[in-house]
Design a protein around this motif. Structure first.
Motif, mmCIF file in Angstrom:
data_model
loop_
_atom_site.group_PDB
_atom_site.id
_atom_site.type_symbol
_atom_site.label_atom_id
_atom_site.label_comp_id
_atom_site.label_asym_id
_atom_site.label_seq_id
_atom_site.Cartn_x
_atom_site.Cartn_y
_atom_site.Cartn_z
ATOM 1 N N GLN A 205 1.152 8.700 9.585
ATOM 2 C CA GLN A 205 1.076 7.087 9.324
ATOM 3 C C GLN A 205 1.072 6.689 7.753
ATOM 4 O OE1 GLN A 205 -2.347 5.134 11.349
ATOM 5 N NE2 GLN A 205 -1.876 3.167 10.145
ATOM 6 N N ILE A 206 2.096 5.133 7.883
ATOM 7 C CA ILE A 206 2.236 4.830 6.340
ATOM 8 C C ILE A 206 1.174 3.858 6.261
ATOM 9 C CG2 ILE A 206 3.696 3.408 5.093
ATOM 10 C CD1 ILE A 206 6.157 4.787 6.577
ATOM 11 N N THR A 207 0.043 3.992 5.552
ATOM 12 C CA THR A 207 -0.847 2.759 5.607
ATOM 13 C C THR A 207 -0.355 1.662 4.579
ATOM 14 O OG1 THR A 207 -1.674 4.234 3.432
ATOM 15 C CG2 THR A 207 -2.562 4.590 5.693
ATOM 16 N N GLY A 208 -0.953 0.558 4.979
ATOM 17 C CA GLY A 208 -0.933 -0.489 4.017
ATOM 18 C C GLY A 208 0.132 -1.651 4.884
ATOM 19 N N ILE A 209 0.677 -0.820 5.736
ATOM 20 C CA ILE A 209 1.358 -2.090 6.459
ATOM 21 C C ILE A 209 1.038 -2.140 7.885
ATOM 22 C CG2 ILE A 209 3.586 -1.854 5.056
ATOM 23 C CD1 ILE A 209 4.628 0.058 6.712
ATOM 24 N N GLU A 238 11.771 -6.415 -9.134
ATOM 25 C CA GLU A 238 11.476 -7.803 -9.421
ATOM 26 C C GLU A 238 11.481 -8.570 -8.023
ATOM 27 O OE1 GLU A 238 13.551 -9.509 -12.632
ATOM 28 O OE2 GLU A 238 14.003 -7.495 -13.302
ATOM 29 N N GLY A 239 10.508 -9.551 -8.003
ATOM 30 C CA GLY A 239 10.633 -10.685 -6.685
ATOM 31 C C GLY A 239 9.809 -9.875 -5.682
ATOM 32 N N THR A 240 8.955 -8.905 -5.960
ATOM 33 C CA THR A 240 7.848 -8.409 -5.337
ATOM 34 C C THR A 240 6.470 -8.434 -5.704
ATOM 35 O OG1 THR A 240 8.194 -6.399 -5.635
ATOM 36 C CG2 THR A 240 9.532 -6.892 -4.134
ATOM 37 N N LYS A 241 5.395 -8.459 -4.694
ATOM 38 C CA LYS A 241 4.242 -8.545 -5.097
ATOM 39 C C LYS A 241 3.574 -7.182 -4.945
ATOM 40 C CE LYS A 241 -0.355 -11.293 -4.832
ATOM 41 N NZ LYS A 241 -0.833 -12.174 -4.075
ATOM 42 N N LEU A 242 2.805 -6.320 -5.610
ATOM 43 C CA LEU A 242 2.268 -5.207 -5.631
ATOM 44 C C LEU A 242 0.915 -5.517 -4.680
ATOM 45 C CD1 LEU A 242 1.706 -2.031 -5.698
ATOM 46 C CD2 LEU A 242 0.587 -2.503 -7.938
ATOM 47 N N LEU A 243 0.887 -4.948 -3.271
ATOM 48 C CA LEU A 243 -0.248 -5.198 -2.699
ATOM 49 C C LEU A 243 -1.399 -4.063 -2.700
ATOM 50 C CD1 LEU A 243 1.145 -6.757 0.695
ATOM 51 C CD2 LEU A 243 0.388 -7.906 -1.033
ATOM 52 N N SER A 244 -1.108 -3.006 -2.811
ATOM 53 C CA SER A 244 -1.871 -1.860 -2.874
ATOM 54 C C SER A 244 -1.231 -0.462 -3.369
ATOM 55 C CB SER A 244 -2.595 -1.509 -1.293
ATOM 56 O OG SER A 244 -1.407 -0.883 -0.469
ATOM 57 N N LYS A 245 -2.088 0.233 -3.951
ATOM 58 C CA LYS A 245 -1.432 1.516 -4.741
ATOM 59 C C LYS A 245 -2.730 2.449 -4.571
ATOM 60 C CE LYS A 245 0.737 3.400 -8.885
ATOM 61 N NZ LYS A 245 1.240 3.002 -9.966
ATOM 62 N N ASN A 246 -2.462 3.422 -3.483
ATOM 63 C CA ASN A 246 -3.309 4.438 -3.250
ATOM 64 C C ASN A 246 -2.758 5.657 -3.392
ATOM 65 O OD1 ASN A 246 -1.857 4.954 -0.836
ATOM 66 N ND2 ASN A 246 -3.049 3.333 0.194
ATOM 67 N N PRO A 247 -3.558 6.786 -3.137
ATOM 68 C CA PRO A 247 -3.116 8.019 -3.422
ATOM 69 C C PRO A 247 -1.865 8.324 -2.669
ATOM 70 C CG PRO A 247 -5.345 8.183 -3.544
ATOM 71 C CD PRO A 247 -4.983 6.696 -3.037
ATOM 72 N N GLN A 248 -1.613 7.948 -1.433
ATOM 73 C CA GLN A 248 -0.534 8.078 -0.470
ATOM 74 C C GLN A 248 0.781 7.495 -0.759
ATOM 75 O OE1 GLN A 248 -0.153 6.303 3.368
ATOM 76 N NE2 GLN A 248 -0.258 8.044 4.421
ATOM 77 N N ILE A 249 0.737 5.972 -0.948
ATOM 78 C CA ILE A 249 1.943 5.360 -1.093
ATOM 79 C C ILE A 249 1.429 3.816 -1.421
ATOM 80 C CG2 ILE A 249 1.768 4.526 1.515
ATOM 81 C CD1 ILE A 249 4.786 5.080 1.415
ATOM 82 N N GLN A 250 2.347 3.134 -2.379
ATOM 83 C CA GLN A 250 2.287 1.955 -2.848
ATOM 84 C C GLN A 250 3.024 0.954 -1.743
ATOM 85 O OE1 GLN A 250 3.812 1.745 -6.615
ATOM 86 N NE2 GLN A 250 6.011 1.642 -6.037
ATOM 87 N N ILE A 251 2.638 -0.260 -1.803
ATOM 88 C CA ILE A 251 3.062 -1.200 -0.812
ATOM 89 C C ILE A 251 3.282 -2.537 -1.631
ATOM 90 C CG2 ILE A 251 2.885 -2.433 1.281
ATOM 91 C CD1 ILE A 251 3.516 0.335 1.907
ATOM 92 N N CYS A 252 4.579 -2.848 -1.547
ATOM 93 C CA CYS A 252 4.747 -4.225 -2.133
ATOM 94 C C CYS A 252 5.315 -5.320 -0.978
ATOM 95 C CB CYS A 252 5.700 -4.077 -3.437
ATOM 96 S SG CYS A 252 5.216 -3.395 -4.700
#
Length: 418
Positions: A205-209, A238-252
């Motif tokens: 699973q891709i966490t954060g979405i 550019e034009g994205t906002k970082l929501l989370s950055k964890n050891p698995q994967i970052q989500i913007c």
């Protein structure tokens, strides 16, 4: 003397006609002779529509994927749940030569829902299971099998209740379940997940979405659309906002002032907003943003395109039935030492009218294809030399420009009675 006068009168009349024609031409930067040439020779006008929004906002496009293509074969799903294949190799049926450019039914499948392709194919069935065939070099179908090509339908273990799939280049498989979560299987060589493994050995699973209804991606990054029209990715630009950055994967999260209703990941990425505007970023040759000679770093609105109702990474269809395309095409050439000419189309050009796209093909090989509102499949472009179009014919490696930019009707039709 009379002959001379008649000659002079004819010359005067021709001059007056020329003056009248030139005076009636619209004012523009081109000289009259250049404009006349454009009127007679430009078969593919560049999109130049007023920036007008659609009267009724679009809804999110979650139409099932019915048409898929690899570099050598294609597959389609009909209304009655049957699976059909055509092209070269990967046909799931016996042929004398391993090649058949005519669409034919695959035995034993009557519950197909959707199909997606890259170097491998993913088949979604009514019970929520996913089956695959084709390339397995990155374990994108069966990580426990060392075979690099799977010739029969193989169920993918570890996923259930799936409602949509996406097969991406580089050996990547994405699965959306009915809860709106996304899992991934396949290559991690481009560090989609932030660990040292070169493969994701089981669907993870891709966490954060969450609440995801549509995804399109490859082995490096993805675009994911949720039910509210928000767009997410693991590739922050550019034009994205970082929501989370964890050891698995970052989500913007992408920042748009309108709801996103359709997405297409590719060499350049395309987004359709609810007002009918189209935005892109990525490789300059495929972004439809003009010849900028540099990559487009953040989402920008494509100028001249408006009132669009359907898109993929290399095409757009307007509410008025106009079909536009862009990108790189290779044509037959009698003047090139290699027998072909590469043409970069930097702005969307009109190639057909009176077209109502119900569902585009998605993926790097299927981007020049769609199914219309009558269920007919259509193809164009320069990828038809292995029977992938399903027209019953196999073309040469390179074809003339008029052939490449013309629509060709496939023998495949989504309606079961055809």
């Amino acid at each position: 003397m009379r002959k001379i006068n008649n000659f002079l009168n004819k010359k005067i009349i021709k001059s007056l006609v020329a003056i009248i024609i030139i005076s009636t031409l619209p004012a523009c930067d081109k000289s009259p002779s250049e404009h006349l040439k454009a009127l007679t020779e430009d078969k593919y006008p560049v999109a130049n529509m007023p920036d007008e929004p659609l009267e009724t906002p679009l809804e999110i496009n979650i139409e099932p994927k019915r048409l898929a293509m690899t570099s050598s074969w294609s597959a389609g799903v009909k209304d009655d749940g049957t699976l059909w294949t055509w092209g070269t190799d990967g046909l799931l049926r016996d042929t004398k030569t391993g090649q058949d450019p005519t669409p034919r039914q695959v035995e034993g499948v009557n519950d197909a829902v959707a199909v997606s392709g890259a170097d491998h194919m993913l088949l979604l069935r009514e019970d929520g299971t996913v089956w695959g065939w084709g390339s397995n070099s990155k374990g994108e179908i069966d990580p426990n099998d060392k075979d690099t090509f799977i010739t029969e339908l193989r169920q993918i273990k570890g996923v259930s209740d799936v409602v949509d799939v996406s097969a991406g280049i580089g050996g990547s498989s994405y699965f959306i379940n009915k809860q709106g979560t996304v899992s991934f299987l396949g290559s991690n060589s481009w560090k989609l997940f932030n660990n040292s493994s070169q493969r994701i050995e089981s669907p993870t699973q891709i966490t954060g979405i969450n609440n995801i209804v549509k995804i399109d991606g490859n082995a490096e990054y993805f675009l994911a659309l949720d039910r509210y029209g928000n767009l997410f990715s693991n590739k922050c630009i550019e034009g994205t906002k970082l929501l989370s950055k964890n050891p698995q994967i970052q989500i913007c999260k992408f920042i748009f002032d309108k709801k996103v209703v359709d997405i297409s990941e590719g060499i350049s990425n395309i987004v359709l907003l609810e007002d009918g505007t189209v935005w892109s970023w990525g490789d300059d040759e495929y972004s439809a943003q003009g010849n900028r000679k540099e990559n487009v770093d953040q989402p920008e609105k494509i100028k001249g395109l408006a009132r669009v109702v359907s898109v993929n990474s290399k095409s757009a269809n307007t509410i008025d039935g106009e079909l536009y395309t862009w990108g790189t095409f290779v044509y037959k050439s009698n003047h090139s030492p290699i027998g072909s000419t590469k043409d970069n189309i930097y702005r969307p050009i009109l190639i057909s009218k009176n077209i109502n796209v119900k569902k585009y093909g998605l993926g790097s090989f299927a981007d020049y294809s769609f199914i219309d509102d009558k269920g007919n499949a259509w193809m164009w472009g320069d990828k038809s030399d292995r029977g992938q179009w399903g027209t019953g014919e196999i073309t040469e490696d390179y074809m003339p420009k008029e052939f490449v930019l013309s629509l060709h009707e496939s023998l495949f039709n989504t309606h079961a009675n055809k």
